[in-house]
Design a protein around this motif. Structure first.
Motif, PDB file in Angstrom:
ATOM      1  N   GLU A 318    -123.004  26.587 -21.432  1.00  0.00           N
ATOM      2  CA  GLU A 318    -122.849  27.585 -20.430  1.00  0.00           C
ATOM      3  C   GLU A 318    -121.623  27.081 -19.456  1.00  0.00           C
ATOM      4  OE1 GLU A 318    -126.271  29.260 -19.012  1.00  0.00           O
ATOM      5  OE2 GLU A 318    -126.828  29.907 -20.965  1.00  0.00           O
ATOM      6  N   THR A 319    -120.938  26.010 -19.558  1.00  0.00           N
ATOM      7  CA  THR A 319    -119.962  25.637 -18.807  1.00  0.00           C
ATOM      8  C   THR A 319    -118.661  26.262 -18.597  1.00  0.00           C
ATOM      9  OG1 THR A 319    -121.104  23.337 -18.928  1.00  0.00           O
ATOM     10  CG2 THR A 319    -118.782  23.753 -17.895  1.00  0.00           C
ATOM     11  N   GLY A 320    -118.491  27.106 -17.646  1.00  0.00           N
ATOM     12  CA  GLY A 320    -117.286  28.058 -17.375  1.00  0.00           C
ATOM     13  C   GLY A 320    -117.008  28.740 -18.646  1.00  0.00           C
ATOM     14  N   SER A 321    -115.851  29.091 -19.128  1.00  0.00           N
ATOM     15  CA  SER A 321    -115.604  30.001 -20.268  1.00  0.00           C
ATOM     16  C   SER A 321    -115.401  29.086 -21.527  1.00  0.00           C
ATOM     17  CB  SER A 321    -114.223  30.681 -19.745  1.00  0.00           C
ATOM     18  OG  SER A 321    -113.362  29.621 -19.725  1.00  0.00           O
ATOM     19  N   ILE A 322    -115.868  27.660 -21.517  1.00  0.00           N
ATOM     20  CA  ILE A 322    -115.649  26.891 -22.574  1.00  0.00           C
ATOM     21  C   ILE A 322    -116.310  27.476 -24.084  1.00  0.00           C
ATOM     22  CG2 ILE A 322    -117.919  25.651 -21.944  1.00  0.00           C
ATOM     23  CD1 ILE A 322    -116.534  23.315 -23.056  1.00  0.00           C
ATOM     24  N   ASP A 323    -115.688  27.303 -25.041  1.00  0.00           N
ATOM     25  CA  ASP A 323    -116.418  27.551 -26.318  1.00  0.00           C
ATOM     26  C   ASP A 323    -116.471  26.195 -27.169  1.00  0.00           C
ATOM     27  OD1 ASP A 323    -116.919  28.536 -29.120  1.00  0.00           O
ATOM     28  OD2 ASP A 323    -114.777  29.147 -29.240  1.00  0.00           O
ATOM     29  N   LEU A 324    -117.774  25.995 -26.956  1.00  0.00           N
ATOM     30  CA  LEU A 324    -118.009  24.738 -27.359  1.00  0.00           C
ATOM     31  C   LEU A 324    -118.625  24.932 -29.022  1.00  0.00           C
ATOM     32  CD1 LEU A 324    -118.406  21.874 -26.688  1.00  0.00           C
ATOM     33  CD2 LEU A 324    -120.831  22.352 -25.977  1.00  0.00           C
ATOM     34  N   ARG A 325    -118.121  23.943 -29.814  1.00  0.00           N
ATOM     35  CA  ARG A 325    -118.433  24.334 -31.131  1.00  0.00           C
ATOM     36  C   ARG A 325    -118.524  23.046 -31.863  1.00  0.00           C
ATOM     37  NH1 ARG A 325    -116.824  29.521 -32.180  1.00  0.00           N
ATOM     38  NH2 ARG A 325    -117.137  29.427 -34.475  1.00  0.00           N
ATOM     39  N   CYS A 326    -119.216  22.900 -32.992  1.00  0.00           N
ATOM     40  CA  CYS A 326    -119.571  21.599 -33.831  1.00  0.00           C
ATOM     41  C   CYS A 326    -119.046  21.581 -35.378  1.00  0.00           C
ATOM     42  CB  CYS A 326    -120.836  21.101 -33.415  1.00  0.00           C
ATOM     43  SG  CYS A 326    -122.117  21.822 -34.334  1.00  0.00           S
ATOM     44  N   VAL A 327    -118.928  20.428 -35.863  1.00  0.00           N
ATOM     45  CA  VAL A 327    -118.885  20.237 -37.369  1.00  0.00           C
ATOM     46  C   VAL A 327    -119.721  19.224 -37.646  1.00  0.00           C
ATOM     47  CG1 VAL A 327    -117.518  19.670 -39.246  1.00  0.00           C
ATOM     48  CG2 VAL A 327    -116.704  21.461 -37.661  1.00  0.00           C
ATOM     49  N   ILE A 328    -120.459  19.098 -38.529  1.00  0.00           N
ATOM     50  CA  ILE A 328    -121.136  17.908 -39.090  1.00  0.00           C
ATOM     51  C   ILE A 328    -120.785  17.850 -40.342  1.00  0.00           C
ATOM     52  CG2 ILE A 328    -123.631  17.021 -39.693  1.00  0.00           C
ATOM     53  CD1 ILE A 328    -123.324  17.158 -36.811  1.00  0.00           C
ATOM     54  N   LEU A 329    -120.219  16.369 -40.736  1.00  0.00           N
ATOM     55  CA  LEU A 329    -119.685  16.001 -41.957  1.00  0.00           C
ATOM     56  C   LEU A 329    -120.814  15.878 -43.221  1.00  0.00           C
ATOM     57  CD1 LEU A 329    -117.031  13.591 -40.591  1.00  0.00           C
ATOM     58  CD2 LEU A 329    -116.691  15.861 -41.078  1.00  0.00           C
ATOM     59  N   PRO A 330    -120.266  16.232 -44.415  1.00  0.00           N
ATOM     60  CA  PRO A 330    -121.440  16.199 -45.258  1.00  0.00           C
ATOM     61  C   PRO A 330    -121.533  14.656 -45.795  1.00  0.00           C
ATOM     62  CG  PRO A 330    -119.337  16.797 -46.116  1.00  0.00           C
ATOM     63  CD  PRO A 330    -119.106  16.626 -44.680  1.00  0.00           C
ATOM     64  N   ASP A 331    -122.685  14.466 -46.383  1.00  0.00           N
ATOM     65  CA  ASP A 331    -122.834  13.098 -47.042  1.00  0.00           C
ATOM     66  C   ASP A 331    -122.963  12.068 -46.087  1.00  0.00           C
ATOM     67  OD1 ASP A 331    -123.149  14.433 -49.592  1.00  0.00           O
ATOM     68  OD2 ASP A 331    -120.884  14.375 -49.621  1.00  0.00           O
ATOM     69  N   ASN A 332    -123.414  12.177 -44.798  1.00  0.00           N
ATOM     70  CA  ASN A 332    -123.509  11.203 -43.624  1.00  0.00           C
ATOM     71  C   ASN A 332    -122.287  10.643 -43.661  1.00  0.00           C
ATOM     72  OD1 ASN A 332    -126.182  11.666 -43.432  1.00  0.00           O
ATOM     73  ND2 ASN A 332    -126.950  10.149 -44.799  1.00  0.00           N
ATOM     74  N   MET A 333    -121.133  11.186 -44.083  1.00  0.00           N
ATOM     75  CA  MET A 333    -119.733  10.423 -43.727  1.00  0.00           C
ATOM     76  C   MET A 333    -119.344  10.470 -42.280  1.00  0.00           C
ATOM     77  SD  MET A 333    -117.866  12.023 -47.064  1.00  0.00           S
ATOM     78  CE  MET A 333    -116.375  10.888 -47.052  1.00  0.00           C
ATOM     79  N   ASP A 334    -118.518   9.405 -41.868  1.00  0.00           N
ATOM     80  CA  ASP A 334    -117.953   9.683 -40.258  1.00  0.00           C
ATOM     81  C   ASP A 334    -116.651  10.130 -40.705  1.00  0.00           C
ATOM     82  OD1 ASP A 334    -116.069   7.518 -41.119  1.00  0.00           O
ATOM     83  OD2 ASP A 334    -117.678   5.996 -40.270  1.00  0.00           O
ATOM     84  N   PRO A 335    -115.895  10.671 -39.576  1.00  0.00           N
ATOM     85  CA  PRO A 335    -114.447  11.206 -39.762  1.00  0.00           C
ATOM     86  C   PRO A 335    -113.440  10.105 -40.629  1.00  0.00           C
ATOM     87  CG  PRO A 335    -115.471  11.884 -37.715  1.00  0.00           C
ATOM     88  CD  PRO A 335    -116.596  10.679 -38.132  1.00  0.00           C
ATOM     89  N   ASN A 336    -113.556   8.842 -40.280  1.00  0.00           N
ATOM     90  CA  ASN A 336    -112.854   8.017 -40.760  1.00  0.00           C
ATOM     91  C   ASN A 336    -113.069   7.985 -42.360  1.00  0.00           C
ATOM     92  OD1 ASN A 336    -110.838   5.599 -40.690  1.00  0.00           O
ATOM     93  ND2 ASN A 336    -112.547   4.583 -41.730  1.00  0.00           N
ATOM     94  N   ASP A 337    -114.326   7.853 -42.840  1.00  0.00           N
ATOM     95  CA  ASP A 337    -114.541   8.032 -44.361  1.00  0.00           C
ATOM     96  C   ASP A 337    -114.007   9.378 -45.025  1.00  0.00           C
ATOM     97  OD1 ASP A 337    -115.833   5.491 -44.022  1.00  0.00           O
ATOM     98  OD2 ASP A 337    -117.618   6.077 -43.701  1.00  0.00           O
ATOM     99  N   TYR A 338    -114.416  10.269 -44.105  1.00  0.00           N
ATOM    100  CA  TYR A 338    -114.118  11.437 -44.734  1.00  0.00           C
ATOM    101  C   TYR A 338    -112.410  11.905 -44.836  1.00  0.00           C
ATOM    102  CZ  TYR A 338    -114.459  16.634 -45.615  1.00  0.00           C
ATOM    103  OH  TYR A 338    -114.310  17.809 -46.195  1.00  0.00           O
ATOM    104  N   VAL A 339    -111.703  11.493 -43.795  1.00  0.00           N
ATOM    105  CA  VAL A 339    -110.326  11.555 -44.051  1.00  0.00           C
ATOM    106  C   VAL A 339    -109.804  10.603 -45.119  1.00  0.00           C
ATOM    107  CG1 VAL A 339    -108.171  11.080 -42.572  1.00  0.00           C
ATOM    108  CG2 VAL A 339    -110.117  12.258 -41.544  1.00  0.00           C
ATOM    109  N   ASN A 340    -110.185   9.785 -45.194  1.00  0.00           N
ATOM    110  CA  ASN A 340    -109.635   8.502 -46.193  1.00  0.00           C
ATOM    111  C   ASN A 340    -110.018   9.140 -47.485  1.00  0.00           C
ATOM    112  OD1 ASN A 340    -108.688   6.683 -44.434  1.00  0.00           O
ATOM    113  ND2 ASN A 340    -110.554   5.393 -44.410  1.00  0.00           N
ATOM    114  N   ALA A 341    -111.182   9.806 -47.676  1.00  0.00           N
ATOM    115  CA  ALA A 341    -111.603  10.401 -48.991  1.00  0.00           C
ATOM    116  C   ALA A 341    -111.017  11.704 -49.458  1.00  0.00           C
ATOM    117  CB  ALA A 341    -113.076  10.485 -49.009  1.00  0.00           C
TER     118      ALA A 341
END
Length: 682
Positions: A318-341
């Motif tokens: 509820e901070t200001g007019s912020i649109d706070l969203r999220c993404v959870i990567l599948p298979d317990n991957m981190d972004p580095n692993d996901y991008v490389n794969a």
């Protein structure tokens, strides 16, 4: 003091349009530039700049001024600080009057220490004899060009950095204040040893801190620079200097949790990415990012820690007019692993499909909550109330209560009542944590005074010699508890300043009103069934339709029905005890056999009608909650739910009419004794 001449030189060297375009998209309109005001939320541009006069004004909020007032408001700086900020941006050296000490001299010197350290670490990585750093970065897909682009490095330790910085003319105090070296047992040692190094830069791209990953096994795996006059991990973001202009262009910021994650995203074509520095997303981070974009996507690792981080971020929805969203990567991957794969385009697609953080958190709560049992519902209600505790003062709090009630299938008044207790518990826990933190700070202050007194003594030349033992521990990292040696070092006794955490008591099972009535009906049914079993056998198909509240009741019912026809009471009870050790007390809780004057057949039908009615009502409540809260439901599913709810409502009306006028058997024996006239009416 800054002279008027210097002020005019800085003003003349600053193009206001270019300055504002760092964070705001401007469009020319005649001889002016227009855009949406960065200082208040708006969709129609009311912020404009007149290049000829180098002034700005917003017709929406009424703010305006020149380049200095703009940077004061954007960066939250004082007037002199804004002049120095713009002077540094323009490469102008201010000639401040000699009678005044120039503010920022110490800061500039510490930046020089960090820059020299960054160059040293980078040289050790690219041309050093120890090739383990190069091997690690190569294993993470970070080649030589990437290491050069982000000025990555390697820390050999063993006094090598201290010797190098000393040869550059930096004093021991400057090295310690920049936290690239520490004073240990009267000697100066490298702060980082045997680690791959990630330099951390400020918004202008100057090195202010470091993060180091240990080579091989060891703890801590990642070690950041401690708090310094330059660096505050709750305020700074890794890569913000590179991502800022891309965040403005996309009107969107992506937040990850690791250095290599951010680098992998940049290399994968996703440039509007920053990383937190060993801490969760903080209020300062949100304020910094919302200056440049109104949409923040938190990209979490797929493990449990990532999901917990998502829950901690709910306080900012509820901070200001912020649109706070999220993404959870599948298979317990981190972004580095996901991008490389999968490549950057696949990650970009996930980011485009991000969901509102609040929806995600409640969805995960529903997945892990076992709302099918009263005990599970009690734990889920406790978790849900703790989850929304940061939003307790929100004017939307009743909406959150309704959502939790729908999620767990309980009354909203029950959620509201439970929240008061849970909020008080959390507030008390926070107060205890603050007491421990205050005691820890007093202990550290006393320890710091001792260190300062020792540091004032001249350091022998031998302290700069190679061979000093490596040092990697955090000397002033906050304790999770107050150490035993702190007793006597703090101004209040340890027993008074530290409150040991107390494990919360198990929450009592939570039943809705419909479930309480169903429980009473189930026990009445069991009581009558064990006494008149053969009369119940023709109703087996109706018993199959019951949604039992207590699984023990269901187990007893089927064990009893499985006995051979004509079985006596003793054989029936033996079958019940075989599946539930509490069977005797459960089947003896009914009173309908002694309070009702109706025939057994009438009582059986009444009980089955009532239990089916309660089952339908619970099912309709669940359907209504799902129709109200599940915004992602497709039209076909919504139509199917609505049709089923309509059919259930029609059947519920039939059952309600059937049981109408029949005595209510769900009264305890004590109630019967206190109200004999009511029993006679049965």
């Amino acid at each position: 003091m800054i002279s008027d001449e210097d002020k005019n030189r800085v003003r003349a060297a600053t193009d206001l349009v270019a300055l504002v375009q760092e964070t705001v998209e401007l469009r020319p309109r005649g001889h002016e530039f227009w855009g949406c005001c960065p200082f208040h939320g708006e969709k129609t541009p009311s912020f404009h700049i007149i290049p000829a006069t180098q002034v700005w004004h917003c017709f929406g909020c009424g703010e305006g001024g020149d380049c200095f007032t703009y940077i004061m408001k954007r960066e939250n700086l004082s007037f002199p600080e804004s002049i120095r900020y713009l002077a540094e941006r323009a490469g102008i050296e201010l000639q401040e009057e000699a009678s005044f000490t120039r503010r920022g001299t110490k800061r500039a010197r510490l930046v020089e220490v960090c820059e020299a350290t960054c160059d040293f670490y980078h040289t050790m990585l690219m041309r050093g004899k120890d090739g383990r750093g190069r091997e690690y970065f190569a294993s993470r897909g970070l080649g030589s060009d990437v290491c050069q682009r982000y000025r990555l490095g390697f820390a050999p330790g063993r006094g090598a950095l201290v010797n190098h910085l000393r040869s550059q003319g930096f004093s021991p105090r400057e090295m310690i204040d920049a936290n690239v070296a520490i004073d240990r047992r009267g000697g100066l040692a490298d702060r980082f040893y045997d680690r791959d190094m990630f330099p951390i830069f400020d918004e202008q791209g100057k090195c202010i801190a470091f993060g180091g990953r240990i080579m091989g096994a060891g703890e801590p795996k990642y070690l950041n620079t401690s708090e310094t006059p330059l660096f505050h991990k709750k305020r700074n973001l890794y890569g913000f200097n590179w991502a800022k202009e891309h965040i403005v262009a996309a009107n969107e910021a992506v937040v990850v949790e690791g250095y290599t994650d951010a680098i992998a995203c940049w290399e994968g074509g996703i440039k509007n990415v920053v990383a937190t520095l060993g801490t969760a997303l903080t209020e300062h981070h949100v304020k910094t990012l919302t200056r440049f974009a109104k949409k923040i996507i938190y990209l979490f690792d797929g493990d449990n820690a990532g999901q917990k981080a998502a829950e901690r971020a709910i306080q900012f929805v509820e901070t200001g007019s912020i649109d706070l969203r999220c993404v959870i990567l599948p298979d317990n991957m981190d972004p580095n692993d996901y991008v490389n794969a999968n490549g950057g385009s696949a990650l970009r697609q996930l980011l485009d499909e991000s969901e509102p953080l609040l929806d995600f958190v409640f969805r995960k709560l529903e997945q892990r909550a076992d709302a099918s049992t009263p005990a599970g519902r009690a734990r889920a209600l406790e978790d849900a109330c703790r989850l929304i505790y940061p939003l307790r003062a929100s004017y939307m709090i009743d909406t959150y209560f309704v959502r939790i009630a729908d999620l767990l299938g309980v009354d909203v008044d029950m959620v509201r009542t439970a929240s008061k207790r849970v909020f008080n518990d959390v507030a008390r826990e926070e107060e205890q944590a603050q007491q421990r933190e205050a005691a820890r700070e007093r202990y550290q202050q006393n320890a710091s005074r001792s260190t300062l007194r020792a540091s004032r003594e001249p350091m022998p030349a031998a302290d700069f010699a190679p061979g000093i033992p490596p040092v990697d521990e955090e000397p002033y990292e906050p304790y999770d508890y107050l150490p035993a040696e702190a007793q006597g070092a703090v101004s209040v006794p340890f027993a008074e300043s530290s409150v040991l955490p107390v494990a919360p008591a198990a929450a009592a099972p939570i039943y809705t009103d419909l479930e309480r009535r169903s429980l009473a009906g189930e026990r009445e049914l069991l009581c009558l069934m064990t006494s008149h079993l053969d009369s119940f056998r023709p109703y087996g198909d109706r018993i199959c339709e019951i949604d039992w509240v207590d699984p023990r009741h269901e187990a007893i019912a089927w064990a009893v029905l499985a006995t051979p026809e004509g079985a006596g009471p003793a054989e029936v009870m033996d079958a019940a005890r075989a599946v539930c050790e509490d069977a005797a007390s459960l089947v003896s809780a009914g009173t309908i056999g002694v309070t009702s004057e109706h025939p057994t057949e009438t009582n059986i039908v009444f009980l089955l009608d009532t239990l089916e009615l309660n089952t339908l009502r619970r099912r309709m409540r669940t359907a209504q909650a799902r129709l109200r809260s599940d915004s992602g439901m497709d039209a076909a599913t919504r139509r199917e739910l609505a049709i089923q709810a309509t059919q259930d409502a029609a059947r519920a009306r039939e059952l309600a009419s059937a049981v109408e006028g029949v005595a209510d058997p769900f009264r305890t024996l004590s109630e019967q004794l206190n109200q004999p006239s009511a029993a006679s009416n049965a």
